[in-house]
Scaffold this active site. Sequence first.
Site, PDB file in Angstrom:
ATOM      1  N   THR A 185      -4.295  -6.169  -9.363  1.00 21.25           N
ATOM      2  CA  THR A 185      -2.966  -5.655  -9.021  1.00 21.25           C
ATOM      3  C   THR A 185      -2.113  -5.689 -10.281  1.00 21.25           C
ATOM      4  O   THR A 185      -2.381  -6.499 -11.181  1.00 21.25           O
ATOM      5  CB  THR A 185      -2.304  -6.551  -7.954  1.00 21.25           C
ATOM      6  OG1 THR A 185      -2.225  -7.874  -8.487  1.00 21.25           O
ATOM      7  CG2 THR A 185      -3.102  -6.577  -6.676  1.00 21.25           C
ATOM      8  N   GLU A 330      -4.546  -2.780  -3.216  1.00 18.32           N
ATOM      9  CA  GLU A 330      -5.155  -3.528  -2.109  1.00 18.32           C
ATOM     10  C   GLU A 330      -5.638  -2.632  -0.977  1.00 18.32           C
ATOM     11  O   GLU A 330      -6.317  -3.094  -0.072  1.00 18.32           O
ATOM     12  CB  GLU A 330      -4.136  -4.522  -1.523  1.00 18.32           C
ATOM     13  CG  GLU A 330      -3.847  -5.716  -2.423  1.00 18.32           C
ATOM     14  CD  GLU A 330      -2.659  -5.491  -3.350  1.00 18.32           C
ATOM     15  OE1 GLU A 330      -2.427  -4.339  -3.739  1.00 18.32           O
ATOM     16  OE2 GLU A 330      -1.975  -6.474  -3.679  1.00 18.32           O
ATOM     17  N   LYS A 439      20.383  -7.847  -0.297  1.00 18.58           N
ATOM     18  CA  LYS A 439      20.893  -8.456   0.931  1.00 18.58           C
ATOM     19  C   LYS A 439      22.401  -8.614   0.809  1.00 18.58           C
ATOM     20  O   LYS A 439      22.890  -9.543   0.182  1.00 18.58           O
ATOM     21  CB  LYS A 439      20.185  -9.776   1.197  1.00 18.58           C
ATOM     22  CG  LYS A 439      18.725  -9.490   1.502  1.00 18.58           C
ATOM     23  CD  LYS A 439      17.902 -10.689   1.834  1.00 18.58           C
ATOM     24  CE  LYS A 439      16.517 -10.206   2.252  1.00 18.58           C
ATOM     25  NZ  LYS A 439      15.421 -10.985   1.769  1.00 18.58           N
ATOM     26  N   TRP A 444      20.623  -5.274   4.968  1.00 16.44           N
ATOM     27  CA  TRP A 444      19.747  -4.888   3.864  1.00 16.44           C
ATOM     28  C   TRP A 444      20.135  -3.512   3.311  1.00 16.44           C
ATOM     29  O   TRP A 444      20.363  -2.575   4.062  1.00 16.44           O
ATOM     30  CB  TRP A 444      18.286  -4.833   4.332  1.00 16.44           C
ATOM     31  CG  TRP A 444      17.681  -6.182   4.602  1.00 16.44           C
ATOM     32  CD1 TRP A 444      18.316  -7.393   4.605  1.00 16.44           C
ATOM     33  CD2 TRP A 444      16.310  -6.447   4.912  1.00 16.44           C
ATOM     34  NE1 TRP A 444      17.433  -8.397   4.892  1.00 16.44           N
ATOM     35  CE2 TRP A 444      16.185  -7.848   5.092  1.00 16.44           C
ATOM     36  CE3 TRP A 444      15.172  -5.654   5.056  1.00 16.44           C
ATOM     37  CZ2 TRP A 444      14.967  -8.463   5.397  1.00 16.44           C
ATOM     38  CZ3 TRP A 444      13.966  -6.265   5.368  1.00 16.44           C
ATOM     39  CH2 TRP A 444      13.866  -7.654   5.534  1.00 16.44           C
TER      40      TRP A 444
HETATM   41  P1  AMP Z   1      -0.132  -0.456  -6.961  1.00 15.48           P
HETATM   42  O1  AMP Z   1      -1.009  -1.474  -6.385  1.00 15.48           O
HETATM   43  O2  AMP Z   1       0.169  -0.664  -8.400  1.00 15.48           O
HETATM   44  O3  AMP Z   1      -0.600   0.916  -6.682  1.00 15.48           O
HETATM   45  O4  AMP Z   1       1.280  -0.606  -6.244  1.00 15.48           O
HETATM   46  C1  AMP Z   1       1.425  -0.495  -4.852  1.00 15.48           C
HETATM   47  C2  AMP Z   1       2.880  -0.416  -4.499  1.00 15.48           C
HETATM   48  O5  AMP Z   1       3.457   0.767  -5.040  1.00 15.48           O
HETATM   49  C3  AMP Z   1       3.149  -0.313  -3.017  1.00 15.48           C
HETATM   50  O6  AMP Z   1       3.083  -1.547  -2.369  1.00 15.48           O
HETATM   51  C4  AMP Z   1       4.554   0.282  -3.012  1.00 15.48           C
HETATM   52  O7  AMP Z   1       5.529  -0.697  -3.260  1.00 15.48           O
HETATM   53  C5  AMP Z   1       4.506   1.217  -4.200  1.00 15.48           C
HETATM   54  N1  AMP Z   1       4.228   2.582  -3.761  1.00 15.48           N
HETATM   55  C6  AMP Z   1       3.058   3.219  -3.728  1.00 15.48           C
HETATM   56  N2  AMP Z   1       3.207   4.482  -3.295  1.00 15.48           N
HETATM   57  C7  AMP Z   1       4.516   4.651  -3.030  1.00 15.48           C
HETATM   58  C8  AMP Z   1       5.317   5.738  -2.550  1.00 15.48           C
HETATM   59  N3  AMP Z   1       4.818   6.925  -2.284  1.00 15.48           N
HETATM   60  N4  AMP Z   1       6.638   5.503  -2.401  1.00 15.48           N
HETATM   61  C9  AMP Z   1       7.192   4.312  -2.682  1.00 15.48           C
HETATM   62  N5  AMP Z   1       6.499   3.272  -3.147  1.00 15.48           N
HETATM   63  C10 AMP Z   1       5.177   3.431  -3.318  1.00 15.48           C
END
Ligand code: AMP
Length: 542
Positions: A185, A330, A439, A444
């Site tokens: 991650t 994930e 917050k 929120w």
């Molecule tokens: P990663 O593991 O680096 O791909 O990050 C995943 C995170 O990216 C998710 O939990 C979201 O917070 C954010 N994310 C992924 N796709 C989107 C989307 N289309 N809009 C907003 N946030 C997103």
Amino acid sequence: MLGLMQNWPLLVSKLIEHADKFHGKSEIVTLTVEGGTHRYTWSDCHVRSKKVAQALHRMGVGEGDIIGTLAWNTYRHVELWYGISGMGAVAHTINPRLFKDQLIYIANHAEDKVLFLDTSFVPIIEAVADELPNIEAYIFMTDEEHMPETTLKNVYCYETLVEAEDGNYSWPELDENLASGLCYTSGTTGNPKGVLYSHRSNFLHTLVSLGADALGATAKDVFFPVVPMFHANAWGVPYCAAAVGCKLALAGPHFDGETLQKFIEDEGVSLTAAVPTVWLALLAYLQSTGKGVGDLKRVVIGGSAAPRSMIQSFEDDYGVEVCHAWGMTETSPLGSVGVMTRETATWPKEKQLDIKCKQGRPVLGVEMEILDDDGNALPHDGKAFGHLVVRGPWVVKEYMKAEGGDIIDENGWFDTGDVSTLDELGFMQITDRSKDVIKSGGEWISSIELENAAVGHPDVAEAGVIGIFHPKWNERPLLILVLNEGATLDKDSIIKCLEKSVAKWWLPDDIITVDELPHTATGKILKMELREMYKDYKFPNA
Ligand code: AMP
């Protein structure tokens, strides 16, 4: 009673085998790291991936060994990926944009045995090699002619290794539950955590990703994943491309608007995928040059929220359909996709745009719910927002080496760390990361919605919103903007623009500008660093 159908393990080697047998002449085109364009076919790729497997065996690599790659999207990276997983080892795609300490942490945590790297990354690895005791060999992904001088020990040339093999190799019939790939991650807090994909999870993810209501790739497409293979498997695109045998276009180390536009036009790209920052660069280039996007029909946007203005520009100015997707490392990564339903397809354009700004409906195989702080399900009314939880066969069960402990609740839900709504039609909308939500007086405020609204202002290139301490409300939003070249900050005009999309009490208490916002290695705004930068900031009205 058991069914009487054949039980063939769902292996990623089946994907490239299929591409070779039935789409063997279909092309893979790469803008190479050395410069220039390389072309070959899925059949060539398959033979070379077998040669990679043979070379790995010869080096003593066996089932379950973890092999690191530090590489751009290129044909070599694709054949290597299939070669490693196909022979039963684990392809660990490392993000070269990670900070030095994270890179060391990841390579050691994964116990990478061999590291394949593009020559662009030799200086990065030379600087940390002393701290990577597990790596037995470094393989430079180039030919003898382009091998750079190096201080690294046990260095091999990729082409020499591959070409020494004959490709006479059969993929082993592995257990489909064995690990095939590893991705960490991006870790905005704490150490990155390893997500270990299995052959089965990747295979199932591929089948569902291909659906017309998902990425929708077909044999007719030219699929160009700008999203790197080190970011959640390039969202599975190299698997999907093999599965349908479409042409695969890879831009190597290039992410700038000019190169992307030319590549899209020259190669007849019809389908592409990347994070919003990449599309900002492309759209800015298109707008400043008046150039077009050739045969491009569909663009998948994910990783961060696709701003309304971006969706509108692709659709109205360039006739390109936007497919807004949500997912995470994930979740392999596909979780939900924003395509129209029979009902929404008849809606007026503006209302359709509202729904396209949402992150879409879950794909089959991903179950989704929103929960309150006590774990109760919230209504699917598009208004209530809570913790987004998911479960399914390509959702993580446990991080590598059980880091982070038990991450699944008693009902099998994995908490994504996102906060979202779900509406009556099944569309999910991310309102924030749970740690980024502001917050204010017990209510929120979504930092993402404010950012998206701000980017809709013609002077704004990028926007970040963080919560700042406020004596009365506990937290209030501070809007931090990067303005377009030549623009000056006009706070009133920005506020007027925001008022069109958000409630009055959500409006930021102040707006400031910076030259650049900090980003994570996968292109998301690094809120933690922004909060650190402005920890002593005080609102003028507080
Ligand atoms: P990663 O593991 O680096 O791909 O990050 C995943 C995170 O990216 C998710 O939990 C979201 O917070 C954010 N994310 C992924 N796709 C989107 C989307 N289309 N809009 C907003 N946030 C997103």
